[in-house]
Design an enzyme around this catalytic site. Structure first.
Site, PDB file in Angstrom:
ATOM      1  N   ARG A  74       0.847  -1.187   0.000  1.00 55.81           N
ATOM      2  CA  ARG A  74       0.000   0.000   0.000  1.00 55.81           C
ATOM      3  C   ARG A  74       0.886   1.242   0.000  1.00 55.81           C
ATOM      4  O   ARG A  74       1.646   1.459   0.939  1.00 55.81           O
ATOM      5  CB  ARG A  74      -0.906  -0.002   1.236  1.00 55.81           C
ATOM      6  CG  ARG A  74      -1.712   1.281   1.364  1.00 55.81           C
ATOM      7  CD  ARG A  74      -2.693   1.275   2.537  1.00 55.81           C
ATOM      8  NE  ARG A  74      -3.391   2.553   2.565  1.00 55.81           N
ATOM      9  CZ  ARG A  74      -3.368   3.411   3.587  1.00 55.81           C
ATOM     10  NH1 ARG A  74      -2.718   3.122   4.703  1.00 55.81           N
ATOM     11  NH2 ARG A  74      -4.011   4.557   3.505  1.00 55.81           N
ATOM     12  N   HIS A 118      -3.163  10.892   0.545  1.00 46.88           N
ATOM     13  CA  HIS A 118      -2.632  10.704   1.900  1.00 46.88           C
ATOM     14  C   HIS A 118      -2.054  12.054   2.357  1.00 46.88           C
ATOM     15  O   HIS A 118      -0.865  12.183   2.619  1.00 46.88           O
ATOM     16  CB  HIS A 118      -1.588   9.586   1.917  1.00 46.88           C
ATOM     17  CG  HIS A 118      -1.371   8.971   3.280  1.00 46.88           C
ATOM     18  ND1 HIS A 118      -1.493   7.617   3.527  1.00 46.88           N
ATOM     19  CD2 HIS A 118      -1.042   9.534   4.461  1.00 46.88           C
ATOM     20  CE1 HIS A 118      -1.227   7.380   4.807  1.00 46.88           C
ATOM     21  NE2 HIS A 118      -0.948   8.534   5.398  1.00 46.88           N
ATOM     22  N   GLU A 163      -7.662   8.348   6.094  1.00 51.83           N
ATOM     23  CA  GLU A 163      -8.006   8.989   7.363  1.00 51.83           C
ATOM     24  C   GLU A 163      -8.503  10.421   7.227  1.00 51.83           C
ATOM     25  O   GLU A 163      -7.899  11.357   7.765  1.00 51.83           O
ATOM     26  CB  GLU A 163      -6.785   8.978   8.299  1.00 51.83           C
ATOM     27  CG  GLU A 163      -6.255   7.596   8.612  1.00 51.83           C
ATOM     28  CD  GLU A 163      -5.163   7.616   9.676  1.00 51.83           C
ATOM     29  OE1 GLU A 163      -4.603   8.682   9.936  1.00 51.83           O
ATOM     30  OE2 GLU A 163      -4.891   6.554  10.251  1.00 51.83           O
ATOM     31  N   ASN A 289      -7.622   1.624   9.795  1.00 52.68           N
ATOM     32  CA  ASN A 289      -6.348   1.930  10.454  1.00 52.68           C
ATOM     33  C   ASN A 289      -6.586   1.957  11.951  1.00 52.68           C
ATOM     34  O   ASN A 289      -7.519   2.624  12.416  1.00 52.68           O
ATOM     35  CB  ASN A 289      -5.809   3.305  10.033  1.00 52.68           C
ATOM     36  CG  ASN A 289      -5.310   3.319   8.595  1.00 52.68           C
ATOM     37  OD1 ASN A 289      -5.362   2.302   7.907  1.00 52.68           O
ATOM     38  ND2 ASN A 289      -4.824   4.474   8.159  1.00 52.68           N
ATOM     39  N   TYR A 291      -4.524   2.285  15.804  1.00 51.03           N
ATOM     40  CA  TYR A 291      -3.322   2.451  16.627  1.00 51.03           C
ATOM     41  C   TYR A 291      -3.617   2.321  18.123  1.00 51.03           C
ATOM     42  O   TYR A 291      -2.872   1.683  18.841  1.00 51.03           O
ATOM     43  CB  TYR A 291      -2.650   3.804  16.335  1.00 51.03           C
ATOM     44  CG  TYR A 291      -2.004   3.815  14.959  1.00 51.03           C
ATOM     45  CD1 TYR A 291      -0.722   3.317  14.773  1.00 51.03           C
ATOM     46  CD2 TYR A 291      -2.698   4.253  13.838  1.00 51.03           C
ATOM     47  CE1 TYR A 291      -0.133   3.278  13.513  1.00 51.03           C
ATOM     48  CE2 TYR A 291      -2.122   4.212  12.569  1.00 51.03           C
ATOM     49  CZ  TYR A 291      -0.839   3.719  12.416  1.00 51.03           C
ATOM     50  OH  TYR A 291      -0.266   3.667  11.167  1.00 51.03           O
ATOM     51  N   GLU A 351      -3.540  -0.130   8.082  1.00 48.40           N
ATOM     52  CA  GLU A 351      -2.412   0.328   8.892  1.00 48.40           C
ATOM     53  C   GLU A 351      -2.562  -0.191  10.310  1.00 48.40           C
ATOM     54  O   GLU A 351      -3.649  -0.137  10.880  1.00 48.40           O
ATOM     55  CB  GLU A 351      -2.332   1.870   9.006  1.00 48.40           C
ATOM     56  CG  GLU A 351      -1.788   2.575   7.803  1.00 48.40           C
ATOM     57  CD  GLU A 351      -1.768   4.095   7.973  1.00 48.40           C
ATOM     58  OE1 GLU A 351      -1.545   4.578   9.102  1.00 48.40           O
ATOM     59  OE2 GLU A 351      -1.976   4.789   6.965  1.00 48.40           O
TER      60      GLU A 351
HETATM   61  C1  PNW Z   1      -1.669   7.634  10.597  1.00 49.38           C
HETATM   62  N1  PNW Z   1      -3.570  10.144  16.165  1.00 49.38           N
HETATM   63  O1  PNW Z   1      -1.746   8.920  11.143  1.00 49.38           O
HETATM   64  C2  PNW Z   1      -1.275   7.911   9.171  1.00 49.38           C
HETATM   65  O2  PNW Z   1      -2.113   7.328   8.206  1.00 49.38           O
HETATM   66  C3  PNW Z   1       0.161   7.641   8.882  1.00 49.38           C
HETATM   67  O3  PNW Z   1       0.566   8.447   7.800  1.00 49.38           O
HETATM   68  C4  PNW Z   1       0.987   7.866  10.142  1.00 49.38           C
HETATM   69  O4  PNW Z   1       2.359   7.832   9.902  1.00 49.38           O
HETATM   70  C5  PNW Z   1       0.562   6.791  11.125  1.00 49.38           C
HETATM   71  O5  PNW Z   1      -0.828   6.824  11.345  1.00 49.38           O
HETATM   72  C6  PNW Z   1       1.272   6.866  12.470  1.00 49.38           C
HETATM   73  O6  PNW Z   1       0.941   8.033  13.152  1.00 49.38           O
HETATM   74  C7  PNW Z   1      -2.197   9.176  12.399  1.00 49.38           C
HETATM   75  O7  PNW Z   1      -2.865  10.878  16.909  1.00 49.38           O
HETATM   76  C8  PNW Z   1      -1.679  10.266  13.060  1.00 49.38           C
HETATM   77  O8  PNW Z   1      -4.656   9.686  16.583  1.00 49.38           O
HETATM   78  C9  PNW Z   1      -2.123  10.591  14.303  1.00 49.38           C
HETATM   79  C10 PNW Z   1      -3.112   9.834  14.895  1.00 49.38           C
HETATM   80  C11 PNW Z   1      -3.647   8.758  14.228  1.00 49.38           C
HETATM   81  C12 PNW Z   1      -3.182   8.430  12.985  1.00 49.38           C
END
Ligand code: PNW
Length: 444
Positions: A74, A118, A163, A289, A291, A351
């Site tokens: 991707r 992006h 996102e 995605n 995290y 992601e």
């Molecule tokens: C994503 N948050 O961004 C992006 O899709 C990527 O480009 C980035 O490198 C990756 O996650 C890691 O951060 C985010 O703070 C940035 O909630 C910030 C957040 C979530 C996603």
């Protein structure tokens, strides 16, 4: 490992975070060039000017991907390479680059998954209002059409937006990402215009014979600070509507979530009756995605938002202080299934990953045991969700290699491959071999 046959393993990157070569072959400026070159915006004054120099080193990076044995890669297409002014004239050299990349992937048996946006909006479009302007949606669809005209026969998966919630929140509401506007709830039209751009692009891509089309959203399970407290539960519900519902309900259900209590601008000012039919054009997959979860408390009395984010305690954290909660990924996947039922298309985790301050040891190795533990636990959570009947078809690790982490610059390292930003030398970390072995084992 118990993943269904055909489950796709991949890695993900994004153009501005890895390419560099910002002035080459006719590329125009993007909002991220402007933002990163504005003093005080990105940590330590870092910019994407050189990044990982992927624009020149892509053959080496393809070899790294081939070595992993991934099924799919991707990447994102930089709009300002394809249309330097954001509209009108096409820069053929920009498309040539992505054509070389796509052909190189196919030669190695790796399926291309292209994200069209992006976050690197052509600066001239921002100057004309950016995503606050409805016109940007139409420009985006034209750009999508142009890319598919060249690559539609070879790209397997198209992802319209990455996102959009982060663009709205960080880019236009809080101003911590490009374009750096702090409009708070007045940024809401950027949600609608991105969604409209998505819907128009789906139609444009179909017209160019695109096969699989989806959108990638950022999801964060909303935890009330005190589940027994009704005000905290209301705060979590408001956050959930904005973060998890705002960009998914209109696409899958053709309706916005209930935003009445939010206190933002009246949608009648920017939503037209016919728009939701465009936005809900059928898609083939949903990109997820993930995290970390978010913990919400009732807002302070004079707060501008209907919630306050509070710290999650009791979990190990990544190098950026993000709590590590693999179970929340499983909850999120099962939650999507519950919320959308048969309207939910197949899911790809587009992601998932973590940053740590990884360093190369004197013997040349990078022992990132914490990343291996993170990925292992999250992949198991995905498998459990699959066992529970959620149709997840693939998983992309963020990221192939360390890269420009937006406002945090080059400090956080998300890669399976270490990048030395002085020499641009790539060094596979221990997680690289681990992921390679996992992929091989899953096919055995
Ligand atoms: C994503 N948050 O961004 C992006 O899709 C990527 O480009 C980035 O490198 C990756 O996650 C890691 O951060 C985010 O703070 C940035 O909630 C910030 C957040 C979530 C996603």
């Amino acid at each position: 490992m118990g993943f269904p046959a055909g489950f796709q393993w991949g890695v993900a990157t994004a153009a501005y975070q890895i390419e560099g070569a910002v002035d080459e072959d006719g590329r125009g400026p993007s909002t991220w060039d402007t933002f990163a070159h504005t003093p005080g915006r990105v940590k330590d004054g870092h910019t994407g000017d050189v990044a990982c120099d992927h624009y020149h080193r892509w053959p080496e990076d393809l070899e790294l991907m081939a070595g992993l044995g991934i099924d799919s890669y991707r990447f994102s297409v930089a709009w300002p390479r394809v249309q330097p002014a954001g509209s009108g004239a096409v820069n053929a050299k920009g498309l040539d680059f992505y054509e070389r990349l796509v052909d190189g992937l196919l030669e190695r048996g790796i399926s291309p998954a292209a994200t069209l946006y992006h976050w690197d909006l052509p600066q001239p479009l921002e100057d004309a209002g950016g995503w606050m302007s409805r016109d940007t949606a139409y420009r985006f669809a034209e750009y999508a059409y142009l890319v598919a005209e060249r690559l539609g026969d070879r790209v397997d998966k198209w992802i319209t937006l990455n996102e959009p919630v982060v663009v709205m929140a960080y880019g236009y509401a809080f101003g911590v990402y490009a374009p750096g506007q702090a409009l708070m709830l007045d940024a809401l039209p950027t949600a609608h215009h991105q969604l409209l751009g998505h819907g128009l692009a789906v139609t444009a891509l179909r017209a160019r014979g695109a096969r699989q089309i989806g959108i990638t959203n950022h999801y964060s399970p909303a935890w009330p600070a005190d589940p027994a407290n009704a005000a905290d539960r209301a705060a979590a519900a408001a956050f959930d509507a904005l973060m998890n519902g705002l960009f998914t309900d209109p696409v899958l259900r053709g309706a916005y979530p209930d935003l009445a209590g939010l206190g933002g601008p009246d949608p009648a000012g920017f939503v037209r009756d016919e728009d939701l039919a465009v936005i809900s054009a059928p898609i083939d997959f949903l990109g997820v995605n993930y995290y970390q979860p978010t913990r919400l408390a009732a807002p302070p009395r004079d707060g501008e938002l209907p919630f306050e984010m509070t710290e999650i305690e009791g979990h190990a954290v990544t190098g950026m202080g993000w709590p590590i909660v693999p179970a929340a990924l499983g909850d999120l996947l099962r939650g999507l299934r519950e919320r959308y039922g048969d309207l939910l298309p197949p899911i790809y985790i587009t992601e998932n990953g973590c940053s740590f301050p990884d360093e190369v040891a004197s013997d040349g190795t990078v022992d990132d045991a914490a990343r291996i533990a993170f990925l292992d636990a999250h992949i198991k959570a995905v498998r459990d969700a699959v066992d529970d009947g959620v149709d997840v078809r693939g998983y992309y690790t963020w990221s192939l290699m360390d890269n420009f982490e937006w406002a945090e610059g080059y400090g956080p390292r998300f890669g399976l491959v270490h990048v030395d930003y002085e020499t641009l030398r790539r060094t596979p970390k221990r997680s690289y071999s681990w992921y390679r072995d996992l992929i091989a084992a899953s096919r055995a």
